[in-house]
Design an enzyme around this catalytic site. Structure first.
Site, PDB file in Angstrom:
ATOM      1  N   ASP A 200      12.965   3.627 -12.732  1.00 16.83           N
ATOM      2  CA  ASP A 200      13.107   3.259 -11.305  1.00 16.83           C
ATOM      3  C   ASP A 200      13.493   1.794 -11.192  1.00 16.83           C
ATOM      4  OD1 ASP A 200      13.175   3.384  -8.587  1.00 16.83           O
ATOM      5  OD2 ASP A 200      11.003   3.479  -8.290  1.00 16.83           O
TER       6      ASP A 200
ATOM      7  N   LYS B 204      -4.280  -4.217  -8.669  1.00 18.35           N
ATOM      8  CA  LYS B 204      -3.888  -2.873  -8.262  1.00 18.35           C
ATOM      9  C   LYS B 204      -5.116  -1.971  -8.317  1.00 18.35           C
ATOM     10  CE  LYS B 204       0.152  -1.442  -9.522  1.00 18.35           C
ATOM     11  NZ  LYS B 204       1.299  -0.889 -10.273  1.00 18.35           N
TER      12      LYS B 204
ATOM     13  N   ALA C 286       0.845  -1.195   0.000  1.00 20.98           N
ATOM     14  CA  ALA C 286       0.000   0.000   0.000  1.00 20.98           C
ATOM     15  C   ALA C 286       0.871   1.232   0.000  1.00 20.98           C
ATOM     16  CB  ALA C 286      -0.923   0.004   1.211  1.00 20.98           C
ATOM     17  N   GLY C 287       0.383   2.294  -0.655  1.00 21.40           N
ATOM     18  CA  GLY C 287       1.083   3.562  -0.705  1.00 21.40           C
ATOM     19  C   GLY C 287       0.142   4.705  -0.398  1.00 21.40           C
ATOM     20  N   ALA C 288       0.569   5.911  -0.778  1.00 24.50           N
ATOM     21  CA  ALA C 288      -0.235   7.089  -0.466  1.00 24.50           C
ATOM     22  C   ALA C 288      -1.505   7.141  -1.304  1.00 24.50           C
ATOM     23  CB  ALA C 288       0.602   8.346  -0.699  1.00 24.50           C
ATOM     24  N   PHE C 289      -1.479   6.508  -2.496  1.00 23.07           N
ATOM     25  CA  PHE C 289      -2.607   6.651  -3.411  1.00 23.07           C
ATOM     26  C   PHE C 289      -3.402   5.371  -3.602  1.00 23.07           C
ATOM     27  CE2 PHE C 289       0.839   9.473  -4.720  1.00 23.07           C
ATOM     28  CZ  PHE C 289       0.209  10.698  -4.588  1.00 23.07           C
ATOM     29  N   GLY C 290      -2.782   4.236  -3.391  1.00 25.23           N
ATOM     30  CA  GLY C 290      -3.495   3.006  -3.693  1.00 25.23           C
ATOM     31  C   GLY C 290      -2.850   1.816  -3.047  1.00 25.23           C
TER      32      GLY C 290
END
EC number: 2.7.10.1
Length: 978
Positions: free
Chosen positions: A793, A624, A598-602
């Protein structure tokens, strides 16, 4: 017979004594009358069989002696007859008879022995560029094909030449260093059969073609009395015959104690350490010490300097004048350099008796171990007038304290501190500024707030000046207004070369009295309040704007290139890429499980898709999706990511798109599920069981080690990140081939792993695995490059691992919490993986195919260090950026073969155009991986359905294919028997 011979010998001795005493009737031969002694049998060579008698007779008027020589050994007798009753092969050699005049005759005797054709003298040494003799003389001269042969049927070097001599052996001409450890036999044919001697191993002594290489551990030493002095000299040469010693220049006497240690590094590298130690150094031990070494080619030396001081010291050198002038609002850096020994313990900057806790830095001037010079910098930004004054740098060590003071003067326009009317009829102005302000007084008639046409200047009654703590000059000026007879305004005007300012006094006469005067105030309280409120509103708006800009904006990392103009890449807007609705999958056929990331957006969620393969089959997938709090920008970005994945198509080494849900609810992107999670954590889990070998014959050892340990986490371990859950299995000992073959077609079709095959995660990790990972990731990146796609990346954390240890490149994107990931550093309003980025990306924001190659080199370093962070122990700061600009590169990781480190270094070339393409990298690694690994990988690639086989072409050619390949089908949605 022996008794008779003994009597004969006794009689000869007796006659000799009588001859000495009485003289001889025969005169002695003079030196010019000597002649060669004669030998019977009269031949140069004699062949006898083993067991037969050797009888040689030497005839000469005087006394003679016999000398026998073979294989460098000799023996002699003083009789004129040499008799060996039972000859052996070792009696083969040269027999020489020498008379009293030094003249000699020789005969060579061969003792033919069927069991011993060669006499052998071991060991065999040779000197480079010289001839060397293989001592294997024959005992039978009648054999044929006398020559040299390599051991075990191996051929001799093509450039090796030799000459044979049955009596001495075989001489190798012009020995080369490459012949070292060459295994040889002498050979000959006897009666049609080849006979070999014992084995010779040639040991070559290298020719000395250069002076020794000499270096010292430290070029200079600074010590206090009583401290230990120790320096190491390292001498390297090809031979141990090198001589070396320590010498103190201009002083043969020294208290230093030398110690020597030496060893061989390989065949032609000799290393000697000469350590010089003074346990308690004194001032008179100071001087220059020379490490001297010489060989037959010449000599070399290197020096180290010792300086011993009675006590420590600190010497400060300001790098500017101690008096500094700066304009109001400008920046200034106060810089001092200082020498300190021992190392400084405390440093600080003090302003107005107040210690400054920030805005300054202290660092060594160089990274040299012997460095004693340091730099301290105080950064003053946007200086105000009241921030001038004295700034003091203080430093101390265990022996001494020292300081230096810098006076900073800020050029400011005059400021009227006070202006007032005193009871004694005096008007007074107190003015501060730098340079010293000039104060003038003016009068104008009428009670005006300002003097439109001043009259004056007036006579000043009193004026004096002083210096404020901030460095400003304060001027006090006053006049007597008691003589004024009319209404008016008095102006106090202060000026210097920076600017000017004024204050006003106005007054009026009422009757015969003068009204009390009040200083004029420029702004009303209402105006002041308004300005303060407006300023606070501006500050609040700026803070909110800053926080919004600092919020990490999500974007798709993978970029598809449309056009290249030099170093400028034009990217395709992913929102303009087409999307084929054949990728759509019914939402009601997805059953969601645990969150994988999990991240800041999804987030990414494990799910089971029903009917993705065939109607009655279930398949584990990764989905996702966005969080409910996501905005329109994030929704568009996820849709762009879906379009990029569908545009790319399928490849074994990328996380492939399986389907999507874009209608009737939030967007869901369905991709392959990789049960072993990211490669970075996989490597770190495997550190303790890593086998530093890529040989297949270590497989059973590795498995035995794993079976004795407590089970490591695998696809069955629910504690692992990104792991599937399955029941345990029983084990048999598999091979590396089984390990990779168990995946069959990778992870495109989910199936149970055969219980007889051990889970990949419980197998040990070896060098072959690391090479395989390198190869697969390079293949995946070559595929992306062929599709004109730049990753931006690439790192081990963005590589996933599935069954068969197949690696898959991915973009975590919105599912990575970059705000709390230390690998992502704030740069501007973005968080970037700086340690993985190429210099042109860091400093110029340029992302190219070549910058991906740089990141691949960093990935290789991660891989062969088993998951260590790159540039270990080095924070991303100004020093880091400076080192990257200056060409600093990491050393080889612990487990990297030399060939792989060479690839890393080419990936890190400062010139992007000199870096290899991914296609070239694939070819380089193919030469290193084993045939079995390459074959298994090829089989996996071939059996994967609908595989595209892109050819990585030059970047300028790739552009023509952009937008021409969009998949119209779901290539992974196939039946199991496809």
């Amino acid at each position: 017979m022996r008794g008779a011979r003994g009597a004969w010998d006794f009689l000869c001795v007796l006659l000799l004594l009588l001859r000495v005493q009485t003289g001889s009737s025969q005169p002695s031969a003079s030196p010019g009358e000597w002649s060669l002694p004669s030998i019977h049998p009269a031949t140069s060579e004699l062949i006898v069989s083993a067991g037969d008698e050797i009888r040689l007779l030497c005839t000469d008027p005087g006394f003679v002696k016999w000398t026998f020589e073979t294989l460098g050994q000799s023996s002699e007798i003083t009789h004129n007859e040499w008799i060996t009753e039972k000859a052996e092969a070792t009696n083969t050699g040269n027999y020489t008879c020498t008379n009293g005049g030094g003249l000699s005759s020789s005969i060579y005797v061969f003792v033919r022995d069927p069991a011993k054709l060669f006499l052998v003298d071991l060991p065999l040494y040779g000197k480079e560029d010289h001839d060397t003799l293989v001592r294997c003389p024959l005992t039978d001269p009648e054999v044929t094909n006398y020559s040299l042969r390599g051991c075990e049927g191996k051929p001799l070097p093509k450039d090796l030449t030799f000459v044979t001599d049955p009596k001495a052996g075989i001489t190798i001409r012009n020995v080369k260093r490459e012949y070292h450890r060459l295994c040889l036999h002498c050979s000959a044919d006897r009666k049609g059969k080849s006979v070999l001697s014992k084995k010779f191993t040639l040991k070559v002594r290298a020719a000395i073609r250069a002076v020794p290489v000499v270096s010292v551990s430290k070029a200079s030493h600074l010590l206090r009395e009583g401290e230990e002095f120790s320096v190491m000299c390292l001498i390297k040469d090809v031979s141990s015959s090198v001589d070396s010693m320590w010498i103190k220049e201009n002083s043969p006497q020294t208290n230093a104690q030398p110690q020597s240690n030496s060893w061989h590094q390989g065949d032609f590298n000799f290393v000697r350490q000469e350590r010089l130690t003074i346990s308690s150094a004194r001032v008179n031990d100071s001087g220059v010490f020379m490490c001297y070494a010489n060989n037959t080619f010449g000599s070399a030396n290197v020096t180290t300097t010792l300086e011993v001081v009675a006590k420590g010291f600190i010497n400060i050198f300001p790098m500017m004048n101690t008096t500094i002038f700066v304009n109001d609002g400008e920046n200034v850096d106060l810089i001092v350099e200082y020498e300190a020994y021992p190392k400084p313990e405390h440093q600080r900057w003090v302003y107005m008796n107040r210690t400054l806790t920030d805005k300054w830095e202290d660092y060594p001037k160089s990274d040299n171990e012997s460095n004693i010079r340091y730099v301290s910098e105080l950064h003053l930004t946007r200086l105000k007038g009241n921030e001038g004054g004295t700034y003091t740098f203080q430093v101390s060590n265990s022996d001494v304290n020292s300081s230096v003071t810098l006076n900073v003067y800020v050029n400011t326009k005059p400021e009227i501190l006070t202006h007032e009317s005193l009871v004694s009829g005096i008007l007074q102005c107190l003015v501060a500024g730098f340079p010293e302000p000039t104060v003038d007084w003016y009068f104008c008639p009428g009670a005006e707030q300002r003097c439109p046409v001043p009259v004056g200047p007036l006579d000043v009654q009193m004026q004096n000046s002083s210096v404020s703590p901030s460095g400003k000059l304060v001027v006090q000026s006053s006049i007597d207004y008691s003589a004024f007879k009319h209404n008016g305004t008095v102006e106090c005007r202060a000026s210097n070369n920076v600017g000017k300012t004024s204050a006003f006094f106005n007054f009026a006469f009422k009757g015969n009295s003068k009204e009390q005067m009040h200083p004029h105030t420029l702004f009303t309280p209402l105006l002041i309040g308004f300005v303060i409120a407006a300023g606070m509103m501006c500050i609040i708006v700026m803070i909110l704007t800053y926080k919004y800009l600092q919020k990490p904006m999500y974007e798709v990392q993978w970029k598809v290139v449309e056009e290249i103009n030099g170093n400028n890449y034009v990217y395709i807007d992913p929102t303009q890429l087409p999307y084929d609705h054949k990728w759509e999958f019914p939402r009601n056929r997805l059953s969601f499980g645990k969150t994988l990331g999990a991240g800041a957006f999804g987030k990414v969620v494990e799910a089971t898709a029903y009917g993705l393969i065939k109607s009655d089959a279930a398949m584990t997938v990764a989905v996702k999706m966005l969080k409910p709090s996501a905005h329109l920008t994030e929704r568009e970005a996820l849709m762009s990511e879906l379009k990029v994945l569908s545009y790319l198509g399928n490849h074994m080494n990328i996380v492939n798109l399986l389907g999507a849900c874009t209608v009737g609810g939030p967007t869901l992107v369905i991709t392959e599920y990789c049960c072993y999670g990211d490669l970075l954590n996989f490597l770190r889990r495997k550190r303790d069981s890593f086998i530093c070998s890529k040989q297949e014959d270590h497989a059973e050892v590795a498995l035995y080690k794993n079976l004795l340990q407590s089970k490591e986490s695998s696809c069955n371990d629910s504690t692992n990140e990104y792991m599937d859950m399955k029941p345990g299995v029983s084990y048999v000992v598999p091979t590396k081939a089984d390990k990779r073959r168990s995946a069959r077609i990778g992870s495109y079709i989910e199936r149970d792993v055969t219980p007889a095959i051990m889970e990949d995660d419980e197998l040990a990790l070896d060098l072959e695995d690391l090479l395989s990972f390198s190869y697969q990731v390079a293949k995946g990146m070559a595929f992306l490059a062929s599709k004109n796609c730049i990753h931006r990346d690439l790192a081990a954390r963005n590589i996933l691992l599935t069954h068969g240890r197949i690696t898959k490149i991915c973009d975590f994107g919105l599912a990575r919490d970059i705000k709390n990931d230390s690998n992502y550093v704030v740069k501007g309003n973005a968080r970037l993986p700086v340690k993985w980025m190429a210099p042109e990306s860091i400093f110029n924001c340029v992302y190219t195919f070549e910058s991906d190659v740089w990141s691949y080199g960093i990935f290789l370093w991660e891989l062969f260090s088993l998951g260590s962070s790159p540039y270990p122990g080095m924070p991303v700061d100004s020093k880091f950026y400076k080192m990257i600009k200056e060409g600093f590169r990491m050393l080889s990781p612990e487990h990297a073969p030399a060939e792989m480190y060479d690839i890393m270094k080419t990936c890190w070339d400062a010139d992007p155009l000199k870096r290899p393409t991914f296609k070239q990298i694939v070819q380089l690694i193919e030469k290193q991986i084993s045939d079995s690994t390459n074959h298994i990988y090829s089989n996996l690639a071939n059996c994967s359905p609908n595989r595209e086989r892109p050819t990585a072409v030059d970047h300028c050619v790739r552009i023509n294919s952009v937008g021409s390949s969009t998949s119209s089908t779901q290539p992974l949605l196939v039946h199991e028997d496809a």
